[in-house]
Design an enzyme around this catalytic site. Structure first.
Site, PDB file in Angstrom:
ATOM      1  CB  CYS A   9      -0.929   0.024   1.207  1.00  0.00           C
ATOM      2  SG  CYS A   9      -1.824   1.598   1.326  1.00  0.00           S
ATOM      3  CB  ILE A  10       1.362   3.856  -2.579  1.00  0.00           C
ATOM      4  CG1 ILE A  10       2.443   4.900  -2.873  1.00  0.00           C
ATOM      5  CG2 ILE A  10      -0.024   4.466  -2.727  1.00  0.00           C
ATOM      6  CD1 ILE A  10       2.522   5.283  -4.337  1.00  0.00           C
TER       7      ILE A  10
END
Lengths: 130, 93, 119
Positions: A78-79
């Site tokens: 997840c960025i």
């Protein structure tokens, strides 16, 4: 059957990531497929290329990478959770003007939409707590 | 029918208690990681009757002997449990 | 084929990032037209209490929860046993724009979903 695994635990910190690896190997060995492994919260640290555990301890990063190579596994970090915790790809490090990148080979940074999509299309979703 | 997975020791937090509060007859319960400590004395921890499993490797690692009411399984059997149940709910920390 | 998704929120705000990151994931699912149902259970019910985290340099999670109805999540499910066990008068819980649905028994509710995201 198609599984999605969500990993919340940082490697070498809680057991979750190691347990997820055991599950992933068993699922793949019995003919199932893994649609995606989504690393969220502290789980994003699994994607750090800089992990350097002592030689007599298990190498979780290496295990993820070898599974990724042998099964073309989708390892998505997840960025947003990664940026907060200092896990950056080359392009993110440049964009945010940070001194270095540390996203390991085989891992991809992407948005939470990838979790939503995986939940929608996978037969089973299983979370590994931190 | 739901597969509940707990990874926290029985008194380490509310995971077990929260899970049991959501357990319906016919559901399955799997104890992994520190939750296997509950598998030594299922009655004391008010575990349900039947359909209670524990990862044998996690119990062995901790020196926990599974009570007779708890079925020790390997990772392959865990995958089978996941195939046989929806949804899969993880109770952690 | 689309799956029904439940977000199970069991963590108190601030002490653990999972409360906030759970909300972010819920909103992301909703934005992708995978609108999840939401259940607050265990310490998660603390997320619904009034909050003023300015002095600890945090944003109010409860204020952010008020975005849920705008994303199509108009029913907020709450485990009544969890609220009772924490001395919270469940009947007084409110969230602007949303209807609080108290569940006496969460088990059969959870069973109705294909996937459960635990936060």
């Amino acid at each position: 059957m198609q599984f999605t695994l969500v990993v919340y635990g940082a490697p070498h910190s809680s057991e979750g990531a190691a347990t997820a690896l055991r599950f992933a190997r068993a699922a793949l060995a019995t003919g199932h497929s893994i649609y995606r492994v989504f690393f969220y919260a502290d789980g994003v640290h699994n994607g750090s290329a800089l992990a350097a555990p002592p030689q007599d301890e298990q190498d979780l990063l290496g295990q993820w990478q070898s599974l990724q190579q042998s099964h073309a596994l989708d390892l998505t970090v997840c960025i947003a959770a990664a940026q907060r915790r200092g896990l950056l790809s080359e392009s993110e490090a440049n964009r945010l003007e940070k001194p270095s990148a540390n996203l390991a080979d085989g891992f991809t940074l992407a948005g939470l939409g990838q979790l939503a999509e995986a939940a929608a299309v996978s037969d089973r979703l299983i979370s590994f707590g931190g | 029918m739901t597969l509940h997975i707990i990874n926290q020791s029985p008194l380490g937090g509310s995971a077990l208690q929260d899970c049991l509060g959501s357990f319906v007859e016919g559901d399955a319960l799997l104890l992994i990681e520190d939750a296997v400590y509950a598998a030594a004395s299922p009655a004391e921890h008010k575990l349900p009757q039947g359909q209670v499993f524990a990862l044998a490797a996690d119990a062995q690692a901790r020196g926990v002997t599974l009570a007779q009411a708890v079925t020790g399984i390997d990772e392959t059997a865990w995958v089978d449990l996941c195939v046989a149940h929806t949804p899969i709910v993880s109770w952690f920390r | 084929m689309a799956k029904s998704i439940l977000a199970l929120c069991r963590h108190a705000p601030y002490g653990n990032a999972l409360a906030r990151e759970g909300l972010e994931a819920i909103l992301a699912c909703a934005a992708m037209d995978q609108v999840p149902s939401v259940l607050f259970s265990g310490d998660g019910v603390y997320q619904l209490l009034e909050q003023d985290p300015v002095a600890i340099n945090e944003k109010s999670l409860r204020r952010n929860l008020q975005a849920l109805p705008m994303f199509g999540i108009e029913h907020i499910h709450v485990c009544r046993k969890s609220a009772d066990a924490r001395g919270i008068a469940a009947d007084t819980l409110q969230l602007a724009g949303a209807e609080i649905v108290l569940l006496a028994d969460t088990g059969p509710f959870i069973r109705g979903f294909d996937q459960v995201l635990s936060f």
